[in-house]
Design an enzyme around this catalytic site. Structure first.
Site, mmCIF file in Angstrom:
data_model
loop_
_atom_site.group_PDB
_atom_site.id
_atom_site.type_symbol
_atom_site.label_atom_id
_atom_site.label_comp_id
_atom_site.label_asym_id
_atom_site.label_seq_id
_atom_site.Cartn_x
_atom_site.Cartn_y
_atom_site.Cartn_z
ATOM 1 N N GLU A 27 -33.912 49.818 15.294
ATOM 2 C CA GLU A 27 -34.001 48.561 14.561
ATOM 3 C C GLU A 27 -33.200 48.664 13.271
ATOM 4 O O GLU A 27 -33.589 49.346 12.329
ATOM 5 C CB GLU A 27 -35.454 48.239 14.240
ATOM 6 C CG GLU A 27 -35.661 46.908 13.556
ATOM 7 C CD GLU A 27 -35.390 45.723 14.473
ATOM 8 O OE1 GLU A 27 -34.401 45.013 14.201
ATOM 9 O OE2 GLU A 27 -36.138 45.519 15.453
ATOM 10 N N GLU A 30 -33.466 45.664 7.808
ATOM 11 C CA GLU A 30 -34.363 46.378 6.916
ATOM 12 C C GLU A 30 -35.488 45.499 6.385
ATOM 13 O O GLU A 30 -35.377 44.278 6.298
ATOM 14 C CB GLU A 30 -33.593 46.935 5.704
ATOM 15 C CG GLU A 30 -32.446 47.855 6.055
ATOM 16 C CD GLU A 30 -31.101 47.148 6.089
ATOM 17 O OE1 GLU A 30 -30.074 47.828 6.038
ATOM 18 O OE2 GLU A 30 -31.104 45.891 6.178
ATOM 19 N N SER A 100 -32.476 54.247 5.085
ATOM 20 C CA SER A 100 -31.995 53.338 4.036
ATOM 21 C C SER A 100 -32.105 53.921 2.626
ATOM 22 O O SER A 100 -31.718 55.059 2.430
ATOM 23 C CB SER A 100 -32.639 51.950 4.162
ATOM 24 O OG SER A 100 -32.338 51.399 5.434
ATOM 25 N N CYS A 114 -35.374 50.784 7.156
ATOM 26 C CA CYS A 114 -35.067 50.221 8.465
ATOM 27 C C CYS A 114 -35.900 50.904 9.538
ATOM 28 O O CYS A 114 -36.855 51.619 9.241
ATOM 29 C CB CYS A 114 -33.575 50.362 8.754
ATOM 30 S SG CYS A 114 -32.988 52.073 8.695
ATOM 31 N N SER A 340 -25.157 55.609 5.997
ATOM 32 C CA SER A 340 -25.797 55.041 4.813
ATOM 33 C C SER A 340 -24.999 55.427 3.586
ATOM 34 O O SER A 340 -24.422 56.525 3.518
ATOM 35 C CB SER A 340 -27.236 55.546 4.663
ATOM 36 O OG SER A 340 -28.090 54.961 5.615
ATOM 37 N N HIS A 353 -25.774 50.079 4.958
ATOM 38 C CA HIS A 353 -26.434 50.793 6.052
ATOM 39 C C HIS A 353 -25.915 50.233 7.370
ATOM 40 O O HIS A 353 -25.769 49.014 7.520
ATOM 41 C CB HIS A 353 -27.948 50.657 5.946
ATOM 42 C CG HIS A 353 -28.481 51.173 4.645
ATOM 43 N ND1 HIS A 353 -28.612 52.516 4.375
ATOM 44 C CD2 HIS A 353 -28.845 50.525 3.514
ATOM 45 C CE1 HIS A 353 -29.056 52.669 3.142
ATOM 46 N NE2 HIS A 353 -29.203 51.483 2.595
#
Length: 466
Positions: A27, A30, A100, A114, A340, A353
């Site tokens: 996923e 964020e 993140s 995230c 990142s 990110h």
């Protein structure tokens, strides 16, 4: 932008984390929490808050910045992520996380995570740190936001549903508002915020909590994590903890303004369906692009070359290190893929990110940097540079701009600053990009102390993979 020095949290490029390691897609979008305990650093100085955080060696380490990394580590254990490295800046500290980023100023904190992280479960511990370690009397403002999840069924805790997130936050904050911004039957953005007040915490938000079992028994602060219930303070249940003092009772109030004393503008660009050639750049050189993504880091995988060095090299080659001119950057290239980056300059920050799997690709860019218009630096040019890197087929913008108490955008500043901020409100895409993208949504909100612009664009004719 310089690479500077970012202290490595673990001493090398391999980090053991507690991240989601179950098979399946990652996923990218964020969860974003922004907590203001005071309107500015000066308010922290004026409040003469105690220095009991254990971090020493710099006069600028006051308020939240005095908190030692080991204490933040314990809070982040609740969130289910780890610190990879830290840039200790002049006015802000930038923590690069396994999922993140976190940015810490004396008076406010941004936590962005995230994956299937449980960001809100770390909030009670975060509030206890602010109260007991830093001496803050309350929370001045709270913002919580996120894009719609790609894989909501994979989320954990209150993050399974927006209504659960709102319910969780409503047991902590009062006088709040929650918004669904954008199309309910398509991509939209979710926002929860409080007005500016001396304290927006409910009087017994923490005292009416039940303690969770520690996520990590070796971390003492994990015992402070709480799951909020409607349990009364007078509950006689043997499992109920002792009553805890609310932050509101700890220190006398200061007269606080409705908006920050200096301009505050935050731009967020959320991008999906990245171009395949753009995605390819964010795969580790020793990893096959077909390697399934299960976790941002594999502690058992050998990394040929330091992950920070690889990340900084990639930042330089793609122009990421030029998005915040003259800033200090800290980047990390994950294995098998993912990226990142944090950058800071004074009290300004920028963060990127990337989840580069083509089937569910996602990238985000966020900054409070306001281009001054000199040397062609404008918000429009900044957005153009970001889109050149990722070439998304779909993107959404959010832009918060602070207002003076008399209603003028920007909270002060010279004429050039005001012009730059208003330029950002009017248009985010230059004419060439407008030929490529169609705007499918645009919404403007006015809140206490801030204006918000939300816009969604889709590519007119997606270019073929290269």
């Amino acid at each position: 932008m310089s690479s500077g020095h970012a202290s490595d949290a673990e001493g090398d490029s391999k980090v053991s984390i507690m991240a989601d390691s179950s098979p399946g897609p990652f996923e990218g979008p964020e969860k974003l929490l922004e907590l203001w305990f005071a309107p500015s650093e000066q308010h922290v100085l004026d409040g003469r808050l105690p220095l009991t955080g254990g971090r020493r060696g710099n006069d600028k380490w006051i308020g939240l910045r005095q908190v030692a990394k080991s204490v933040w580590d314990s809070m982040l254990d609740e969130v289910q992520c780890k610190v990879l490295s830290v840039i200790e800046g002049e006015d802000v500290d930038a923590y690069l996380l396994s999922e993140s980023s976190m940015f810490v100023w004396p008076h406010k904190l941004i936590l962005k995570t995230c994956g299937t992280t449980t960001l809100l479960l770390g909030l009670p511990t975060l509030l206890r740190i602010a109260s007991e370690t830093c001496g803050f009397a309350g929370v001045w403002r709270c913002f919580y936001s996120r894009k719609t999840f790609m894989f909501p069924d994979r989320q954990r805790g209150p993050h399974k549903d927006w209504n659960m997130e709102m319910s969780f936050l409503d047991k902590i904050f009062e006088n709040s508002s929650a918004y669904t911004v954008g199309r309910m039957n398509g991509d939209h953005w979710l926002l929860y915020l409080t007005p500016p007040r001396a304290d927006v915490l409910l009087p017994h938000a923490l005292a009416s909590s039940h303690l969770l079992a520690p996520q990590q028994p070796t971390n003492a602060l994990s015992d402070l994590s709480a799951t909020l219930t409607s349990t009364s303070l007078s509950s006689t249940s043997p499992s109920s903890p002792p009553s805890l003092p609310s932050l509101a009772s700890r220190r006398p109030r200061l007269a606080l303004p409705a908006s920050p004393p200096r301009p505050d503008q935050t731009l967020e660009v959320l991008m999906t369906r990245l171009h395949p050639s753009a995605c390819a750049a964010f795969h580790h050189p020793d990893s096959s692009s077909s390697t399934p993504y299960t976790s941002p880091l594999f502690s058992s995988d050998p990394l040929n070359g330091d992950a920070h060095a690889l990340g900084n090299e990639l930042s330089a080659s793609l122009g990421i290190d030029r998005l915040l001119p003259e800033g200090t950057i800290d980047s990390f290239l994950f294995s098998p893929c993912g990226f990142s980056s944090n950058a800071i300059l004074g009290d300004r920050y920028a963060t990127i990110h990337v989840t580069p799997e083509v089937e569910y690709s996602y990238a985000s860019f966020e900054t409070n940097y306001v281009p001054d218009g000199k040397d062609g630096r404008t918000t429009t040019k900044l957005v153009e540079d970001v889109l050149k890197i990722f070439r998304p087929a779909k993107l959404s913008f959010t832009m918060f701009i602070s207002e003076e108490e008399d209603g003028e955008e920007g909270g002060g500043g010279d004429e050039a600053d005001v012009v730059a901020r208003k330029e950002g409100l009017k248009e985010l895409l230059n004419p060439n990009l407008l030929e490529r993208y169609t705007r499918v949504d645009r919404i403007v909100y006015e809140f206490d102390g801030y204006s918000l612009v939300y816009a969604v664009f889709e590519e007119k004719d997606p270019s073929p993979a290269q």
